[in-house]
Design a protein around this motif. Structure first.
Motif, PDB file in Angstrom:
ATOM      1  N   ASP A  40      -8.836 -44.230  40.259  1.00 53.29           N
ATOM      2  CA  ASP A  40      -7.933 -43.129  40.151  1.00 53.29           C
ATOM      3  C   ASP A  40      -8.557 -41.916  40.967  1.00 53.29           C
ATOM      4  O   ASP A  40      -9.329 -41.384  40.592  1.00 53.29           O
ATOM      5  CB  ASP A  40      -7.823 -42.543  38.771  1.00 53.29           C
ATOM      6  CG  ASP A  40      -6.575 -41.351  38.498  1.00 53.29           C
ATOM      7  OD1 ASP A  40      -6.763 -40.591  39.378  1.00 53.29           O
ATOM      8  OD2 ASP A  40      -6.123 -41.319  37.515  1.00 53.29           O
ATOM      9  N   GLN A  41      -7.764 -41.854  42.062  1.00 52.35           N
ATOM     10  CA  GLN A  41      -8.567 -40.900  43.218  1.00 52.35           C
ATOM     11  C   GLN A  41      -8.648 -39.621  42.814  1.00 52.35           C
ATOM     12  O   GLN A  41      -9.575 -38.816  42.933  1.00 52.35           O
ATOM     13  CB  GLN A  41      -7.558 -41.205  44.789  1.00 52.35           C
ATOM     14  CG  GLN A  41      -7.802 -42.410  45.071  1.00 52.35           C
ATOM     15  CD  GLN A  41      -7.127 -42.464  46.399  1.00 52.35           C
ATOM     16  OE1 GLN A  41      -6.938 -41.530  47.205  1.00 52.35           O
ATOM     17  NE2 GLN A  41      -6.362 -43.797  46.569  1.00 52.35           N
ATOM     18  N   HIS A  42      -7.573 -39.132  41.988  1.00 51.65           N
ATOM     19  CA  HIS A  42      -7.873 -37.561  41.517  1.00 51.65           C
ATOM     20  C   HIS A  42      -8.786 -37.480  40.536  1.00 51.65           C
ATOM     21  O   HIS A  42      -9.572 -36.399  40.342  1.00 51.65           O
ATOM     22  CB  HIS A  42      -6.159 -37.246  41.038  1.00 51.65           C
ATOM     23  CG  HIS A  42      -5.037 -37.127  42.069  1.00 51.65           C
ATOM     24  ND1 HIS A  42      -5.298 -36.260  42.799  1.00 51.65           N
ATOM     25  CD2 HIS A  42      -4.316 -38.164  42.304  1.00 51.65           C
ATOM     26  CE1 HIS A  42      -4.065 -36.288  43.821  1.00 51.65           C
ATOM     27  NE2 HIS A  42      -3.401 -37.581  43.226  1.00 51.65           N
ATOM     28  N   GLU A  43      -8.824 -38.357  39.431  1.00 46.34           N
ATOM     29  CA  GLU A  43     -10.028 -38.071  38.720  1.00 46.34           C
ATOM     30  C   GLU A  43     -11.435 -38.592  39.269  1.00 46.34           C
ATOM     31  O   GLU A  43     -12.203 -37.668  38.714  1.00 46.34           O
ATOM     32  CB  GLU A  43      -9.966 -39.547  37.758  1.00 46.34           C
ATOM     33  CG  GLU A  43     -10.652 -39.523  36.618  1.00 46.34           C
ATOM     34  CD  GLU A  43     -10.552 -40.828  35.491  1.00 46.34           C
ATOM     35  OE1 GLU A  43     -11.620 -41.533  35.187  1.00 46.34           O
ATOM     36  OE2 GLU A  43      -9.536 -40.939  35.105  1.00 46.34           O
ATOM     37  N   VAL A  44     -11.525 -39.514  40.068  1.00 45.58           N
ATOM     38  CA  VAL A  44     -12.900 -39.418  40.759  1.00 45.58           C
ATOM     39  C   VAL A  44     -13.097 -38.034  41.504  1.00 45.58           C
ATOM     40  O   VAL A  44     -14.187 -37.738  41.589  1.00 45.58           O
ATOM     41  CB  VAL A  44     -13.039 -40.645  41.779  1.00 45.58           C
ATOM     42  CG1 VAL A  44     -14.211 -40.768  42.560  1.00 45.58           C
ATOM     43  CG2 VAL A  44     -12.647 -42.017  40.803  1.00 45.58           C
ATOM     44  N   LEU A  45     -12.148 -37.624  42.125  1.00 48.17           N
ATOM     45  CA  LEU A  45     -12.500 -36.417  43.197  1.00 48.17           C
ATOM     46  C   LEU A  45     -12.703 -35.181  42.079  1.00 48.17           C
ATOM     47  O   LEU A  45     -13.831 -34.524  42.287  1.00 48.17           O
ATOM     48  CB  LEU A  45     -11.381 -35.815  43.772  1.00 48.17           C
ATOM     49  CG  LEU A  45     -11.161 -34.831  44.768  1.00 48.17           C
ATOM     50  CD1 LEU A  45     -12.376 -34.673  45.686  1.00 48.17           C
ATOM     51  CD2 LEU A  45     -10.205 -34.465  45.491  1.00 48.17           C
ATOM     52  N   ALA A  46     -12.175 -35.289  40.947  1.00 51.72           N
ATOM     53  CA  ALA A  46     -12.449 -34.211  39.950  1.00 51.72           C
ATOM     54  C   ALA A  46     -13.881 -34.162  39.308  1.00 51.72           C
ATOM     55  O   ALA A  46     -14.612 -33.246  39.182  1.00 51.72           O
ATOM     56  CB  ALA A  46     -11.408 -34.050  38.842  1.00 51.72           C
TER      57      ALA A  46
END
Length: 267
Positions: A2-8
């Motif tokens: 999950d790119q958004h989760e990893v970036l957060a």
């Protein structure tokens, strides 16, 4: 992934929750900015994170310039593609910063890379740097790979070798004993991410798999240290290689450099 989760998670751990990356360095939260000031033996100086708006941005930029200029140090404002306010990319050059080429923040799961096997050319060996002799080999390889002075790297790695925490690990590639490539792994304890930095190969050995092999080698080091992800700020030249290895692009990152004016001289 999950790119958004990893970036957060990356923002929370590696930027807002950053820890000093070397002996004597300090990380401070000041007026909506997270910055690192390196110790007396050198290291990275710069802004890791900012949470600003139109009303606070100019004052925050001016404060960081005053802080580092008072120390006589150049520093980097590391601006990410999702940072706000959007016009910060214009405010920094107006304040005297020089924009460097944009890179891509890429991430891969350590578990997907730790067992990657890359066959090295005959006579080439990859190993972790553990002593002063290894530091010299890594410095020589870096200077030839990037065609620049790497005396700062010598001091940085020697300081790391003498530190009980040792958050930076250098890797050197040799061909029949001669250095042909070097790279670093930044490994802050308790963080999910380990960083890949300064992977370089001397010109005559490029295109023969040494960079891919160094990524796999550092992935194993990261796994031994308990990290979940590898992170790299990728230049356009390395992004295709990293994508083939399974790295995912999360956002962009652009360095803005500030060099304090030289002090006046008597005539």
């Amino acid at each position: 992934m999950d790119q958004h989760e990893v970036l957060a998670l990356y923002d929370r751990q590696m930027r807002r929750g950053a820890v000093p990356d070397g002996p004597g360095a300090r990380v401070e939260h000041v007026g909506g900015v997270v910055r690192q000031t390196a110790g007396q033996h050198g290291g990275w100086n710069g802004v890791l994170w900012s949470d600003l708006d139109e009303a606070t941005v100019d004052g925050a930029v001016a404060e960081q310039v005053r802080h580092f200029a008072a120390l006589g140090r150049e520093f980097e404002w590391k601006l990410y593609g999702h940072d706000r306010p959007a016009e910060l990319a214009d405010r920094l050059p107006a304040a005297g910063f020089v924009r460097e080429p944009t890179e891509t923040l890429m991430v891969a799961a350590v578990g997907a890379l730790r067992d990657l096997v890359v066959e090295l050319p005959a006579g080439v060996e990859l190993r972790e740097v553990t002593d002063a002799a290894g530091v010299e080999l890594a410095v020589r390889a870096s200077e030839r790979a990037f065609d620049t002075d790497a005396s700062w790297l010598r001091e940085h790695l020697l300081t790391q070798l003498s530190s009980p925490e040792r958050t930076v690990v250098a890797v050197v590639a040799t061909a029949d004993g001669e250095p042909v490539g070097s790279s670093r792994l930044e490994s802050a304890p308790g963080r999910d991410f380990a960083g890949l930095w300064s992977g370089g190969t001397v010109p005559e050995w490029r295109g023969r798999g040494l960079y891919r092999a160094s990524v796999a080698f550092r992935a194993r080091l990261a796994a031994e240290r308990g990290h979940r992800f590898l992170q790299v700020d990728a230049l356009p030249s390395s992004r295709p290689i990293l994508e083939r290895l399974g790295f995912t692009a999360l956002t962009t990152t652009t360095p803005f450099l500030y060099r304090p004016p030289a002090p006046p001289t008597d005539r």
